[in-house]
Design a protein around this motif. Structure first.
Motif, mmCIF file in Angstrom:
data_model
loop_
_atom_site.group_PDB
_atom_site.id
_atom_site.type_symbol
_atom_site.label_atom_id
_atom_site.label_comp_id
_atom_site.label_asym_id
_atom_site.label_seq_id
_atom_site.Cartn_x
_atom_site.Cartn_y
_atom_site.Cartn_z
ATOM 1 N N PRO A 190 -83.549 179.183 -15.685
ATOM 2 C CA PRO A 190 -82.651 180.348 -15.708
ATOM 3 C C PRO A 190 -82.638 181.058 -17.060
ATOM 4 O O PRO A 190 -81.979 180.611 -17.981
ATOM 5 N N GLN A 242 -88.911 179.203 -10.255
ATOM 6 C CA GLN A 242 -88.422 180.146 -9.246
ATOM 7 C C GLN A 242 -88.904 181.532 -9.669
ATOM 8 O O GLN A 242 -89.180 181.738 -10.858
ATOM 9 N N THR A 248 -82.875 185.478 -13.376
ATOM 10 C CA THR A 248 -82.167 184.428 -12.647
ATOM 11 C C THR A 248 -81.089 183.827 -13.524
ATOM 12 O O THR A 248 -81.369 183.383 -14.639
ATOM 13 N N ASP A 252 -77.392 180.504 -10.216
ATOM 14 C CA ASP A 252 -78.311 180.650 -9.089
ATOM 15 C C ASP A 252 -79.189 179.410 -8.933
ATOM 16 O O ASP A 252 -79.337 178.887 -7.834
ATOM 17 N N VAL A 253 -79.789 178.942 -10.053
ATOM 18 C CA VAL A 253 -80.659 177.768 -9.924
ATOM 19 C C VAL A 253 -79.847 176.496 -9.678
ATOM 20 O O VAL A 253 -80.298 175.613 -8.948
ATOM 21 N N GLN A 256 -79.365 176.507 -6.065
ATOM 22 C CA GLN A 256 -80.610 176.197 -5.367
ATOM 23 C C GLN A 256 -80.928 174.703 -5.478
ATOM 24 O O GLN A 256 -81.427 174.102 -4.536
ATOM 25 N N ASN B 121 -81.158 190.633 -2.483
ATOM 26 C CA ASN B 121 -81.297 189.359 -3.190
ATOM 27 C C ASN B 121 -82.565 188.621 -2.757
ATOM 28 O O ASN B 121 -82.942 188.615 -1.601
ATOM 29 N N ASN B 122 -83.182 187.997 -3.752
ATOM 30 C CA ASN B 122 -84.444 187.313 -3.507
ATOM 31 C C ASN B 122 -84.292 186.135 -2.558
ATOM 32 O O ASN B 122 -85.105 185.928 -1.664
ATOM 33 N N ASN B 142 -88.609 189.946 -4.980
ATOM 34 C CA ASN B 142 -87.413 189.993 -5.819
ATOM 35 C C ASN B 142 -87.212 191.438 -6.287
ATOM 36 O O ASN B 142 -87.582 191.816 -7.384
#
Lengths: 419, 287
Positions: A190, A242, A248, A252-253, A256, B121-122, B142
């Protein structure tokens, strides 16, 4: 119109934006009786508001006549909100934030010894107390701490045929490629604005780099840092991360990873409480030291947030502020916050309360151990705020379109301007 | 004796406090050294300006602002001309369509931008899902991470939120054109194309000018769309001057430099408005 836009600007959600504007225009809520104080707290997760509401209720019933007006602000809006409050002289009495030194430099905040009792002052662990000083005087009150370690998904590792977590950068690269072949995202990286400075520091310091040179001068464009970004750029171009690390964000990560789509990443102590457990309590993951270039030493990034108490014109707020802070730092109250949010304690007494609770001890132990010789961001340098902002905006572009040496050079320029 | 003061006073006071004073304050700040906590540290001369013009990102930001303003306003006007013509013709359910067009106007710009951010959003976005299900894409794109695509997407949203106002201004213009003019043209043998180019567009010109200018100012100052969708990133690759000056103040902590950018911004807008006034005056002279 302009004003309207400025209000909208800060908030990414309408609700927040609206409450923000409301608060802003209601002018000084300090009250002249010196018994009402305003407290701006950062939102760590959905439990934060509930914790403070309950604590303040307890405080108010234990101290009749005193009132605490609470405002909880999301981290994403925190920087602009704080800046607006400070520049327009609407500082809260107490602020929960991750920086303090430029407030101290400009004489806006009380010394720590003036707003908490000596008992609290000596209760802070020395490591954190030292990081809360500006030019030898403590201004920041250590609030929570966090340590970063390497998280990996054991199920994905098994599928990809990797038997142990990587220790060197070469192993990280090899593992990421195998994970990609197994159909997952190899490495979560990220470098988006949320916490890019932390992600960069983790990789850089494990390559012998960092923010400053041995003499303490800014050395953001040093060769070790360029090499670090070149390495991360290669991982990005090989598509084992990613897509688009430069946009990012950390959350977010982390999400995920919690959903089992990412093989490994630089995690944080609060990841279990804040991200993994709410999504999948059965996620099969392990925690390892942060990988380093050659694998010989593994440094950890420590993060500490603070409480600071702003001076108000006649100093009439000091008594109420002190009452409230002493109340918060009572060991049960402080310990409850730390365990609610999944962080690490910054006080001895709360740490003892927490370690007596054996359920979580196994999970937290490696983080606590790592913290003892962790490296921190130079939050005690007043120029850090500007560097932090520049890194968050820029550093990600070094793994996308930009050139690592040039990007770091730009940030170095920002840092020196702030000196 | 006092009567003129009575009439002019409130308006003058309003302009002085709401317009002139902030401008003076802005210019003063741009010439001041301001610390990161907002404390003034004395006169800075033109240092904030030289710092600003030394920023390597500035040319890109200025160019993008131009593309952003010209692109959004042009597309909005062209689409609105069509929409206004449609809404002006008679068809069943016209009232409903007119109401429907107001919706993007009535909903918050910020909300619209946020919804688009999530749609693009990706990982979770519905746009990728749709295109992949249709077989147009093999892997998710993306959208907001690629500067070019991101700018295009944001311009799309900006057009979307500008359409209602512009269409209604043009619709009002269309309705003010008397039907007799068209009848006369038809008697003289003008077809629909000739009628549109020869009568509708020239008579619509006042409305077009108003719509264009108001849109230019709005789009130039537009902040929420860009801020909500990309935050101007990656890096500064989708910033316009408006978001850039915000970042200078809040991320780089250089309030003075940000004020300098604001002065430049103000100058640009002022130039546009002056061109507009000139244009309108010339038009008044010819009619």
């Amino acid at each position: 119109m302009k004003r309207h836009l400025a209000c909208l600007a800060g908030g990414l959600s309408l609700a927040l934006a609206l409450t923000g504007c409301g608060k802003g225009s209601s002018s000084d809520s300090g009250g002249s009786d010196g018994r009402t104080i305003r407290f701006v707290a950062a939102k760590y997760d959905d439990d934060t508001q509930a914790y403070w509401t309950a604590l303040i209720k307890d405080f108010e019933s234990a101290n009749p006549g005193y009132r605490v007006n609470l405002e909880v602000v999301d981290w994403e809006q925190m920087d602009s909100k704080v800046k607006t409050y400070v520049q327009t002289k609407q500082e809260p009495d107490i602020l929960n934030y991750n920086k303090f030194s430029d407030f101290a430099r400009d004489g806006l905040v009380h010394k720590a010894q003036d707003v908490v009792s000596p008992k609290v002052l000596t209760d802070f662990l020395p490591l954190f107390r030292q990081k809360a000083q500006y030019e030898g005087t403590q201004y920041g009150l250590p609030f929570i701490s966090s340590a970063r370690l390497f998280f990996y998904n054991k199920d994905i590792f098994a599928k990809a045929g990797i038997d142990r977590p990587p220790s060197t950068w070469a192993e990280v690269e090899a593992a990421a490629k195998k994970i990609k072949q197994a159909g997952y995202i190899g490495l979560g990286l990220p470098l988006g604005p949320e916490e890019a400075q932390a992600e960069f520091q983790i990789w850089a310091m494990n390559n012998g780099g960092g923010w400053t040179d041995a003499s303490g001068k800014w050395a953001i464009d040093q060769q070790a840092n360029v090499d670090t970004l070149t390495y991360l750029r290669k991982l990005t171009k090989d598509k084992v991360t990613q897509p688009n690390p430069e946009t990012t964000n950390r959350k977010d990560v982390f999400n995920q990873f919690a959903q089992g789509r990412i093989g490994m990443l630089n995690g944080a102590v609060f990841m279990r409480k804040g991200f993994i457990d709410p999504v999948d309590e059965k996620l099969n993951y392990g925690v390892a030291p942060l990988p380093s270039k050659d694998g010989s030493t593994h440094k950890t990034l420590g993060v500490q947030d603070y409480l600071v108490a702003f001076k108000k014109g006649d100093g009439s707020n000091k008594a109420a502020v002190k009452k409230f802070l002493d109340f918060f730092y009572q060991k049960e109250n402080a310990a409850e916050f730390v365990s609610t949010e999944g962080f690490l304690s910054v006080t001895k007494s709360a740490g003892e309360v927490l370690s007596s609770d054996s359920r979580d001890a196994a999970y937290y132990k490696p983080f606590v151990d790592a913290l003892s010789d962790a490296e921190f961001a130079p939050t005690d340098d007043p120029a850090w705020a500007a560097v932090d902002g520049a890194v968050k905006q820029r550093i990600g572009t070094a793994v996308a379109g930009g050139d690592p040496a040039k990007v770091l050079g730009e940030i170095q320029k920002t840092a020196q301007k702030g000196d | 004796m006092l009567e003129p003061v009575l009439w002019l006073g409130p308006a003058t006071l309003l302009i002085l406090t709401m317009v002139v004073w902030p401008v003076i304050e802005m210019i003063r700040t741009s010439l001041t050294r301001v610390s990161s906590t907002g404390q003034s540290q004395g006169f800075a001369g033109v240092r904030n300006y030289t710092d600003l013009f030394a920023q390597g990102d500035l040319p890109g930001v200025l160019l993008r602002t131009l593309v952003w303003v010209v692109g959004v306003v042009t597309v909005t006007l062209v689409l609105s001309l069509g929409l206004a013509a449609l809404l002006n013709s008679r068809f069943p359910g016209r009232r409903l369509v007119r109401w429907a067009l107001i919706v993007p106007w009535a909903s918050s710009v910020l909300m619209t931008a946020l919804i688009w951010r999530w749609m693009l959003n990706n990982f979770y976005g519905v746009v990728n899902r749709l295109l992949m299900d249709l077989g147009v894409l093999d892997a998710p794109v993306n959208w907001l991470a690629k500067p070019g695509l991101a700018l295009a997407a944001m311009m799309g949203v900006a057009v979307f939120v500008s359409l209602p106002f512009t269409s209604f201004v043009l619709l009002a213009g269309l309705q003010s054109i008397p039907a007799e003019v068209y009848e006369a043209a038809r008697v003289d043998g003008a077809g629909p194309v000739r009628g549109y180019l020869g009568i509708t567009l020239p008579l619509l010109r006042p409305s077009l000018v108003v719509a264009a200018i108001i849109n230019v100012i709005n789009v130039f100052n537009s902040f929420p769309i860009i801020w909500a969708m990309t935050r101007g990133g990656p890096g500064f690759a989708s910033d316009t001057t408006t978001t850039y000056l915000y970042k200078l103040a809040f991320d780089n902590q250089s309030v003075g430099e940000s004020a300098a950018m604001a002065v430049v911004n103000f100058g640009l807008i002022l130039a546009v408005v002056l061109v507009y006034l000139r244009f309108v005056r010339r038009q008044e002279d010819t009619t």
